[in-house]
Design a protein around this motif. Structure first.
Motif, PDB file in Angstrom:
ATOM      1  N   VAL A   1     -12.757  -5.116 -28.966  1.00 11.68           N
ATOM      2  CA  VAL A   1     -12.016  -3.980 -28.921  1.00 11.68           C
ATOM      3  C   VAL A   1     -12.787  -2.761 -29.641  1.00 11.68           C
ATOM      4  CG1 VAL A   1      -9.866  -2.793 -29.584  1.00 11.68           C
ATOM      5  CG2 VAL A   1      -9.666  -5.095 -28.646  1.00 11.68           C
ATOM      6  N   ASP A   2     -13.212  -1.789 -29.003  1.00 14.26           N
ATOM      7  CA  ASP A   2     -13.829  -0.692 -29.654  1.00 14.26           C
ATOM      8  C   ASP A   2     -12.962   0.075 -30.725  1.00 14.26           C
ATOM      9  OD1 ASP A   2     -15.734   1.100 -30.669  1.00 14.26           O
ATOM     10  OD2 ASP A   2     -15.926   1.951 -28.591  1.00 14.26           O
ATOM     11  N   GLU A   3     -13.035   0.014 -32.116  1.00 11.72           N
ATOM     12  CA  GLU A   3     -12.297   0.511 -32.969  1.00 11.72           C
ATOM     13  C   GLU A   3     -12.737   1.771 -33.087  1.00 11.72           C
ATOM     14  OE1 GLU A   3     -12.260  -1.858 -36.658  1.00 11.72           O
ATOM     15  OE2 GLU A   3     -11.688  -3.528 -35.484  1.00 11.72           O
ATOM     16  N   ASP A   4     -13.662   2.453 -32.578  1.00 11.54           N
ATOM     17  CA  ASP A   4     -13.882   4.031 -32.782  1.00 11.54           C
ATOM     18  C   ASP A   4     -13.558   4.692 -31.415  1.00 11.54           C
ATOM     19  OD1 ASP A   4     -15.602   3.843 -35.002  1.00 11.54           O
ATOM     20  OD2 ASP A   4     -17.101   3.060 -33.961  1.00 11.54           O
ATOM     21  N   ASP A   5     -12.773   3.921 -30.410  1.00 14.36           N
ATOM     22  CA  ASP A   5     -12.325   4.575 -29.174  1.00 14.36           C
ATOM     23  C   ASP A   5     -10.898   4.832 -29.678  1.00 14.36           C
ATOM     24  OD1 ASP A   5     -11.336   5.306 -26.833  1.00 14.36           O
ATOM     25  OD2 ASP A   5     -11.691   3.455 -25.999  1.00 14.36           O
ATOM     26  N   ARG A   6     -10.511   6.327 -29.426  1.00 11.65           N
ATOM     27  CA  ARG A   6      -9.357   6.897 -29.828  1.00 11.65           C
ATOM     28  C   ARG A   6      -8.256   6.936 -28.716  1.00 11.65           C
ATOM     29  NH1 ARG A   6      -8.225   5.894 -34.468  1.00 11.65           N
ATOM     30  NH2 ARG A   6      -9.528   4.153 -33.925  1.00 11.65           N
TER      31      ARG A   6
ATOM     32  N   VAL B   1      -6.331   1.810 -29.308  1.00 13.72           N
ATOM     33  CA  VAL B   1      -5.381   1.886 -30.726  1.00 13.72           C
ATOM     34  C   VAL B   1      -4.608   0.887 -30.685  1.00 13.72           C
ATOM     35  CG1 VAL B   1      -4.118   3.165 -32.268  1.00 13.72           C
ATOM     36  CG2 VAL B   1      -6.070   4.122 -31.114  1.00 13.72           C
ATOM     37  N   VAL B   2      -3.694   0.617 -29.668  1.00  7.01           N
ATOM     38  CA  VAL B   2      -2.827  -0.382 -29.734  1.00  7.01           C
ATOM     39  C   VAL B   2      -3.395  -1.842 -29.880  1.00  7.01           C
ATOM     40  CG1 VAL B   2      -0.845  -1.498 -28.456  1.00  7.01           C
ATOM     41  CG2 VAL B   2      -0.873   0.992 -28.475  1.00  7.01           C
ATOM     42  N   LEU B   3      -4.361  -2.162 -29.092  1.00  5.68           N
ATOM     43  CA  LEU B   3      -5.019  -3.300 -28.917  1.00  5.68           C
ATOM     44  C   LEU B   3      -5.683  -3.702 -30.403  1.00  5.68           C
ATOM     45  CD1 LEU B   3      -6.812  -3.237 -25.484  1.00  5.68           C
ATOM     46  CD2 LEU B   3      -4.945  -4.692 -26.316  1.00  5.68           C
ATOM     47  N   SER B   4      -6.335  -2.661 -31.049  1.00  2.74           N
ATOM     48  CA  SER B   4      -6.890  -2.725 -32.242  1.00  2.74           C
ATOM     49  C   SER B   4      -5.929  -3.164 -33.357  1.00  2.74           C
ATOM     50  CB  SER B   4      -7.579  -1.386 -32.594  1.00  2.74           C
ATOM     51  OG  SER B   4      -8.300  -1.591 -33.988  1.00  2.74           O
ATOM     52  N   LYS B   5      -4.756  -2.579 -33.202  1.00  6.54           N
ATOM     53  CA  LYS B   5      -3.510  -3.039 -34.210  1.00  6.54           C
ATOM     54  C   LYS B   5      -3.121  -4.538 -34.054  1.00  6.54           C
ATOM     55  CE  LYS B   5      -3.557   1.057 -36.126  1.00  6.54           C
ATOM     56  NZ  LYS B   5      -4.092   0.917 -37.687  1.00  6.54           N
ATOM     57  N   MET B   6      -3.072  -4.722 -32.680  1.00  5.20           N
ATOM     58  CA  MET B   6      -2.713  -6.116 -32.527  1.00  5.20           C
ATOM     59  C   MET B   6      -3.751  -7.297 -32.624  1.00  5.20           C
ATOM     60  SD  MET B   6      -1.032  -5.327 -28.626  1.00  5.20           S
ATOM     61  CE  MET B   6      -0.689  -6.996 -28.454  1.00  5.20           C
ATOM     62  N   SER B   7      -5.037  -6.939 -32.683  1.00  2.00           N
ATOM     63  CA  SER B   7      -6.158  -7.900 -32.948  1.00  2.00           C
ATOM     64  C   SER B   7      -5.980  -8.368 -34.518  1.00  2.00           C
ATOM     65  CB  SER B   7      -7.325  -7.219 -32.776  1.00  2.00           C
ATOM     66  OG  SER B   7      -7.603  -6.651 -31.547  1.00  2.00           O
ATOM     67  N   PRO B   8      -6.443  -9.541 -34.645  1.00  5.05           N
ATOM     68  CA  PRO B   8      -6.637 -10.336 -36.132  1.00  5.05           C
ATOM     69  C   PRO B   8      -7.541  -9.220 -36.951  1.00  5.05           C
ATOM     70  CG  PRO B   8      -7.117 -11.972 -34.267  1.00  5.05           C
ATOM     71  CD  PRO B   8      -7.141 -10.690 -33.354  1.00  5.05           C
ATOM     72  N   PRO B   9      -7.111  -9.098 -38.213  1.00 11.61           N
ATOM     73  CA  PRO B   9      -8.000  -8.198 -38.983  1.00 11.61           C
ATOM     74  C   PRO B   9      -9.299  -8.722 -39.166  1.00 11.61           C
ATOM     75  CG  PRO B   9      -6.192  -9.192 -40.076  1.00 11.61           C
ATOM     76  CD  PRO B   9      -6.076  -9.719 -38.662  1.00 11.61           C
ATOM     77  N   LEU B  10     -10.268  -7.941 -39.830  1.00  9.45           N
ATOM     78  CA  LEU B  10     -11.362  -8.372 -40.336  1.00  9.45           C
ATOM     79  C   LEU B  10     -11.224  -8.874 -41.545  1.00  9.45           C
ATOM     80  CD1 LEU B  10     -13.690  -5.262 -39.030  1.00  9.45           C
ATOM     81  CD2 LEU B  10     -13.426  -7.538 -38.058  1.00  9.45           C
ATOM     82  N   GLN B  11     -12.060  -9.799 -41.715  1.00 12.98           N
ATOM     83  CA  GLN B  11     -12.202 -10.626 -43.015  1.00 12.98           C
ATOM     84  C   GLN B  11     -13.416 -10.081 -43.833  1.00 12.98           C
ATOM     85  OE1 GLN B  11     -10.020 -12.374 -45.000  1.00 12.98           O
ATOM     86  NE2 GLN B  11     -11.449 -12.381 -46.688  1.00 12.98           N
ATOM     87  N   THR B  12     -13.553  -9.246 -44.948  1.00 12.14           N
ATOM     88  CA  THR B  12     -14.795  -9.163 -45.572  1.00 12.14           C
ATOM     89  C   THR B  12     -14.785  -9.821 -46.963  1.00 12.14           C
ATOM     90  OG1 THR B  12     -13.638  -7.260 -46.671  1.00 12.14           O
ATOM     91  CG2 THR B  12     -14.775  -6.641 -44.946  1.00 12.14           C
ATOM     92  N   PRO B  13     -15.818 -10.082 -47.494  1.00 13.17           N
ATOM     93  CA  PRO B  13     -16.013 -11.193 -48.653  1.00 13.17           C
ATOM     94  C   PRO B  13     -15.134 -10.598 -49.598  1.00 13.17           C
ATOM     95  CG  PRO B  13     -18.013 -10.696 -47.922  1.00 13.17           C
ATOM     96  CD  PRO B  13     -17.082  -9.796 -47.149  1.00 13.17           C
TER      97      PRO B  13
END
Length: 324
Positions: free
Chosen positions: A117-122, A127-139
């Motif tokens: 999912v392109d998170e820069d795509d508005r 936007v809906v698919l980005s919110k439904m996707s698993p979150p990123l895990q940063t250190p």
């Protein structure tokens, strides 16, 4: 640095990264483990369909349960406020389980069908698919820990709800079974009366206090590959904290509705504050005990799936990467 947030789960033998300056193998984020069954016989598509089926079943059942409580448990002609539903432990446990399965279904669905999912795509679809996707895990992120706490609290509440109902409420005559003769909580005649007045009430009660824990067991053993919770002390503390917070919510419910969710919170029934204090202590203390049970279930599943090789399976549908 890139992270394989939506890549298939790998075992340590298949190239999991090793922490710098350490021999400890890094683990997959818990968000990915929600999206992967530990059993090699359960494909990614089958997992999504199973999660969708369970979620829609819980959604449909919620409507039936609310209808039952509005018209059977808290009828307005009986002088009981319908707002009592919001303060019941059973309602809260059910709501948390429903919310968990909503999140798990959304993550599993996008993980399989929309891994890039392109998170820069508005556009609204992205936007809906980005919110439904698993979150990123940063250190530096603590999202993994917070979701682990949420997962633990949800399932502890579900198991506690069923355990308290069948071991405390029903034997004391505060369940949904009619009391027997001579003040007995349950008799053969009362059970026959309970199951002999149509299917709706037994269906709702059996689902709420038997079916829901079975769904939780199915979730733990089949639908996710979440490992045993660490750190254990933090999860024990969080469990006790949220159970204590519920007692505060229940006390507020008494002020708002005039009724206590549990009979052992009512001074008019218990007569002595020592009895109330013992029940309250037992309620909060039961949380870590049920957590230990949950911890053991997850450990049992881990041992079984090591033989099955579930953590070593590959999924051709979800092999893309996300960049930080």
């Amino acid at each position: 640095m890139s992270t394989e947030e939506r890549a298939p789960l790998l075992s340590s033998r298949q190239g999991l990264p090793v922490a710098f300056g350490s021999s400890t193998v890094q683990d997959h984020p818990i968000f990915l483990r929600v999206c992967h069954s530990p059993w090699s016989c359960v494909s990614q598509s089958a997992l999504v369909y199973l999660r969708g089926l369970i979620f829609w079943y819980l959604t449909g059942l919620a409507g039936m349960l609310f209808r039952y409580k509005f018209h059977y448990e808290y009828p307005q002609d009986d002088g009981k406020s319908n707002w009592c539903i919001l303060f019941e432990f059973a309602s809260l446990a059910y709501l948390l389980l429903w919310l968990y399965h909503l999140i798990a279904f959304c993550w599993s669905f996008t993980h399989l069908f929309y891994p890039d999912v392109d998170e820069d795509d508005r556009r609204w679809e992205s936007v809906v698919l980005s919110k439904m996707s698993p979150p990123l895990q940063t250190p530096q992120s603590r999202k993994r820990f917070y979701f682990s706490i949420f997962y633990t609290v949800v399932h502890v509440f579900v198991f506690m709800n069923s355990l308290i109902y069948w071991t405390v409420l029903v034997p004391q005559g505060y369940g949904h079974f009619p009391q027997g003769e001579g003040g007995e909580s349950i008799s053969t005649a009362s059970a026959e009366e309970f199951f002999g007045n149509g299917w709706f009430e037994p269906f709702c009660i059996i689902n709420l206090y038997i079916g829901i824990p079975l769904i939780a067991l199915f979730e733990i053993f089949v639908l996710n590959s979440i490992k045993r919770q660490v750190p254990v002390p933090a999860h024990v503390f969080a469990t006790g904290f949220f159970l204590s917070a519920y007692l505060g919510w229940a006390a507020f419910g008494k002020l708002f509705t005039g009724l206590y969710p549990f009979f052992w919170m009512d001074p008019e029934i218990m007569e002595k504050t020592e009895y109330i204090a013992s029940y309250v202590s037992g309620f909060v203390g039961l949380g870590p005990t049920v957590f230990a049970f949950l911890y053991g279930l997850i450990g049992m599943r881990e041992n079984l799936t090591q033989k099955d090789g579930g953590d070593k399976k590959h999924s051709a549908q979800s092999s893309s990467r996300l960049e930080e």
